[in-house]
Design an enzyme around this catalytic site. Structure first.
Site, PDB file in Angstrom:
ATOM      1  CB  CYS A 188      28.344  12.624  47.042  1.00 57.48           C
ATOM      2  SG  CYS A 188      28.927  13.948  47.517  1.00 57.48           S
ATOM      3  CD  GLN A 311      19.790  27.203  55.788  1.00 54.14           C
ATOM      4  OE1 GLN A 311      20.862  26.988  55.566  1.00 54.14           O
ATOM      5  NE2 GLN A 311      19.680  28.716  56.211  1.00 54.14           N
ATOM      6  CB  CYS A 440      22.754  31.773  50.633  1.00 50.86           C
ATOM      7  SG  CYS A 440      21.028  31.859  49.480  1.00 50.86           S
TER       8      CYS A 440
HETATM    9  N1  SAH Z   1      14.729  30.491  57.311  1.00 53.67           N
HETATM   10  C1  SAH Z   1      14.963  29.734  57.223  1.00 53.67           C
HETATM   11  C2  SAH Z   1      14.691  29.385  55.462  1.00 53.67           C
HETATM   12  C3  SAH Z   1      15.607  30.253  54.844  1.00 53.67           C
HETATM   13  S1  SAH Z   1      15.851  30.087  53.152  1.00 53.67           S
HETATM   14  C4  SAH Z   1      16.517  28.827  57.690  1.00 53.67           C
HETATM   15  O1  SAH Z   1      17.306  28.993  58.009  1.00 53.67           O
HETATM   16  O2  SAH Z   1      15.949  27.404  57.763  1.00 53.67           O
HETATM   17  C5  SAH Z   1      15.191  30.957  52.261  1.00 53.67           C
HETATM   18  C6  SAH Z   1      13.149  30.193  52.714  1.00 53.67           C
HETATM   19  O3  SAH Z   1      12.751  31.939  52.329  1.00 53.67           O
HETATM   20  C7  SAH Z   1      12.516  29.465  51.941  1.00 53.67           C
HETATM   21  O4  SAH Z   1      12.027  28.430  52.955  1.00 53.67           O
HETATM   22  C8  SAH Z   1      11.535  29.973  50.799  1.00 53.67           C
HETATM   23  O5  SAH Z   1      10.409  28.805  50.066  1.00 53.67           O
HETATM   24  C9  SAH Z   1      11.375  31.215  51.157  1.00 53.67           C
HETATM   25  N2  SAH Z   1      10.426  32.287  50.805  1.00 53.67           N
HETATM   26  C10 SAH Z   1      11.445  32.668  49.529  1.00 53.67           C
HETATM   27  N3  SAH Z   1      10.456  33.327  48.787  1.00 53.67           N
HETATM   28  C11 SAH Z   1       9.766  33.919  49.910  1.00 53.67           C
HETATM   29  C12 SAH Z   1       9.332  34.656  49.956  1.00 53.67           C
HETATM   30  N4  SAH Z   1       8.899  36.238  48.866  1.00 53.67           N
HETATM   31  N5  SAH Z   1       8.425  35.247  50.518  1.00 53.67           N
HETATM   32  C13 SAH Z   1       8.521  34.553  51.936  1.00 53.67           C
HETATM   33  N6  SAH Z   1       9.483  34.011  51.692  1.00 53.67           N
HETATM   34  C14 SAH Z   1       9.718  33.411  50.884  1.00 53.67           C
END
Ligand code: SAH
Length: 489
Positions: A188, A311, A440
């Site tokens: 890919c 990410q 996102c």
């Molecule tokens: N800020 C981080 C992760 C973003 S992705 C970064 O930049 O890497 C979104 C994250 O939210 C994921 O890790 C997912 O597991 C978490 N998540 C999903 N639903 C949630 C909820 N209700 N409360 C807290 N975290 C949650």
């Protein structure tokens, strides 16, 4: 219009799914693989009352923005929807996606600007014209250009390949758009070349030892997916077969074949015995090395477990986090929440400029990674809690007996479905000065910005600007970082 009719159509717009949009005989056509500016002869594949789906029969006049796809499977595979549109135009298209969502879903009036500096008073509070209600009825929000990549290929550090048995052999690849029909893809162009070596070694192990691929229809067979994750800065690679069961035969042969590939230092099995679309199961069994890899972002090292979110585009992640940090406007005195914190990447970025940071995340493995990441980087002013952000913040307790202190800045980075309304309500009642919303999905971002802006219980927040960042070139996805300020100052 009937099935198999042939029509000539000029393509004037584009959908997120990568279809060109045009009109013919009073009907809107969605033409697969057509690019804005193309004139095509198209065959109707699915006629509906007022619109129809079609496929290109012949490109009569190609769009000036059409470029050759790098991947021979670009049209069949569901991953890349826009490889045939020039990258420059992809970025403009993504800005328009964000604009449309802010206008149509958020009800905002969008002003496009080349840079934040063009909006001189953005740091000093809300510019007077931003507080005003524009003629279209909505509050004004500034939309900045999309920050794109210099080299928008081979940027992904993670792949989850479905594995199937086909014509007597094991095959892996990606699903065609909106289906579970496998398109075999070894190399890919969004991933590093090393992935194809790993796939080849893994599939040949399956065939040599007769390890069966999982069959979705019957629920039988073993190997469902192959997850590969690479730390781009460290070169460390994690390989994780997702299996219907708890072990694989001939593990030694497997680990020998995989560790012959430079970089592979972590092999784990993820067990998923449930029917359905979820790729990963709850349990991960280490086979070789640590059940995680590390990567470096912003000069800090992060441990990443198979089930933790990380990410997928590390170079653009640094761009995105720099935007989030800038929007947070920290002076060193602030109490900051990082809600949906994953493995604590944004939290640690923020911690360097804040008094205290509180991270909340729902996946326990990710919270363990986050704690470990704070320790390995010697950062002491962060605290991580496991749980649903909406639940903990609404309760006002990060854990039993640990009350949530009043935040000055709240960073939100939810998954595509956006924030639960109860979280928005709770954040409004805490009344931080600033909110940084990393999103996102422009549609849920716009919906949530509208909720934050509405008058009602708690403080109201005005979206000052939205900065899109292209984390996913060639796909229809776009990431954005929005700054919201408390209206009452
Ligand atoms: N800020 C981080 C992760 C973003 S992705 C970064 O930049 O890497 C979104 C994250 O939210 C994921 O890790 C997912 O597991 C978490 N998540 C999903 N639903 C949630 C909820 N209700 N409360 C807290 N975290 C949650």
């Amino acid at each position: 219009m009937n099935k198999n009719d042939i029509v000539t159509v000029s393509i004037e717009d584009f959908t997120r799914e990568g279809e060109g949009v045009g009109r013919a005989e009073g009907c809107t056509l969605f033409v697969k693989d057509a690019v804005i500016g193309d004139v095509v002869r198209a065959r109707i594949t699915r006629p509906k009352k007022t619109y129809a789906y079609a496929r290109i029969e012949e490109i009569i006049a190609p769009s000036p923005d059409r470029v050759p796809a790098r991947c021979p499977e670009a049209r069949r595979c569901g991953g890349c929807r826009m490889q045939e549109l020039s990258y420059e135009k992809q970025l403009l298209f993504k800005r328009k996606l964000v604009r449309d969502a802010l206008e149509r879903i958020g009800g905002f009036s969008v002003r496009e600007a080349g840079s934040l500096e063009e909006c001189s008073s953005f740091e000093g509070g809300l510019a007077p014209d931003m507080e005003s209600t524009s003629s279209s009825g909505g509050q004004e929000v500034l939309l900045l250009p999309v920050l794109g990549m210099k080299e928008p290929f081979r940027y992904r550090n993670k792949a989850q390949y479905p594995v199937e048995r086909r014509e007597g052999r094991s095959e892996a690849g990606f699903y065609a758009g909106r289906t579970h029909s496998l398109i075999p893809v070894r190399d890919c162009v969004l991933l590093n070349e090393v992935n194809s070596r790993i796939l080849t070694a893994f599939l040949s192990y399956m065939d040599t030892y007769g390890v069966p691929a999982y069959d979705e229809a019957s629920g039988r067979g073993t190997v469902r997916h192959l997850l590969i994750r690479e730390g781009f800065s460290t070169g460390e690679i994690l390989v994780c077969p997702v299996i219907n069961g708890r072990s694989l035969p001939h593990k030694k042969a497997l680990t020998r074949a995989l560790t012959a590939i430079p970089g592979v230092c972590s092999i784990s099995l993820n067990c998923n015995e449930k029917r359905g679309n979820a790729i990963l199961g709850e349990e991960t069994i280490p086979l070789l090395g640590n059940p995680w890899i590390t990567d470096v972002l912003g000069g800090m090292t992060f441990r990443i477990s198979p089930r933790s979110f990380y990410q997928v585009n590390p170079s653009q992640t640094e761009v995105l986090y720099a935007e989030a940090l800038r929007a947070a406007g920290l002076t060193g005195e602030e109490v900051v929440y990082d809600l949906y914190c994953g493995i604590g990447t944004i939290s640690l970025y923020l911690a360097r400029g804040a008094k205290e940071v509180y991270g909340v995340e729902i996946v326990p493995d990710a919270v363990r990674d986050a704690g470990e990441n704070a320790a390995r980087n010697g950062i002491e002013n962060v605290h991580f809690y496991v749980g649903a952000a909406e639940k903990l913040v609404s309760l006002g307790e990060f854990a039993p007996g640990v009350p949530c202190p009043r935040p000055d800045v709240v960073v939100l980075d939810p998954p595509r479905k956006g924030c639960d309304p109860s979280l928005i309500k709770a954040v409004r009642s805490f009344g931080p000065k600033r909110i940084v919303y990393v999103s996102c999905d422009p549609a849920t971002l716009a919906r949530d910005l509208k909720l934050f802006a509405s008058s009602g219980e708690g403080e109201s927040y005005h979206p000052v600007y939205v900065r899109p960042v292209d984390m996913f070139p060639h796909t229809g996805h776009v990431e954005s970082c929005a700054l919201l300020k408390r209206v009452s100052g």
